[in-house]
Design a protein around this motif. Structure first.
Motif, short mmCIF file in Angstrom:
data_model
loop_
_atom_site.label_atom_id
_atom_site.label_comp_id
_atom_site.label_asym_id
_atom_site.label_seq_id
_atom_site.Cartn_x
_atom_site.Cartn_y
_atom_site.Cartn_z
N ASN A 29 -25.68 -53.40 -30.05
CA ASN A 29 -26.28 -52.56 -31.07
C ASN A 29 -26.08 -53.23 -32.41
OD1 ASN A 29 -27.36 -50.57 -32.60
ND2 ASN A 29 -25.82 -49.02 -32.11
N ALA A 31 -27.88 -52.47 -35.10
CA ALA A 31 -28.26 -51.57 -36.18
C ALA A 31 -27.01 -51.12 -36.95
CB ALA A 31 -28.98 -50.35 -35.61
N ALA A 32 -27.22 -50.74 -38.18
CA ALA A 32 -26.10 -50.28 -39.01
C ALA A 32 -25.53 -48.99 -38.41
CB ALA A 32 -26.58 -50.04 -40.43
N PRO A 33 -24.21 -48.87 -38.37
CA PRO A 33 -23.61 -47.65 -37.82
C PRO A 33 -23.89 -46.45 -38.72
CG PRO A 33 -21.93 -49.06 -38.78
CD PRO A 33 -23.21 -49.82 -38.81
N GLU A 34 -23.92 -45.29 -38.12
CA GLU A 34 -24.15 -44.08 -38.88
C GLU A 34 -22.95 -43.80 -39.78
OE1 GLU A 34 -25.18 -40.69 -36.56
OE2 GLU A 34 -26.42 -41.86 -35.21
N GLN A 35 -23.21 -43.27 -40.95
CA GLN A 35 -22.13 -42.90 -41.86
C GLN A 35 -21.56 -41.56 -41.42
OE1 GLN A 35 -20.93 -44.76 -44.38
NE2 GLN A 35 -22.34 -46.39 -43.83
N THR A 36 -20.26 -41.50 -41.24
CA THR A 36 -19.61 -40.26 -40.85
C THR A 36 -18.48 -39.98 -41.83
OG1 THR A 36 -18.12 -41.42 -39.37
CG2 THR A 36 -20.14 -40.54 -38.41
#
Length: 64
Positions: A29, A31-36
């Motif tokens: 993966n 893609a940029a990781p989701e911001q949490t």
């Protein structure tokens, strides 16, 4: 003329094929990781966690 293979060679070949198929099965993966949001709970316990009214300090806070 028949070809006789060493049983260890067969085992080695089986392990090799299993490992290569597992490594190819993993998805990459890029893609940029989701911001949490990461929420951290602290409890005053001097000298590990101390609160002076505006900010936290102490050994545990410094190590975090």
């Amino acid at each position: 003329m028949t070809l006789k293979l060493n049983p260890l060679f067969g085992l080695f070949l089986l392990i090799l094929l299993t490992l290569t198929s597992l490594s190819q099965a993993q998805e990459v993966n890029l893609a940029a990781p989701e911001q949490t949001v990461l929420r951290i709970g602290v409890k005053e316990a001097p000298p590990f966690v101390m609160y002076d009214g505006t900010e936290y300090s102490g050994l545990s806070i410094d190590l975090w």
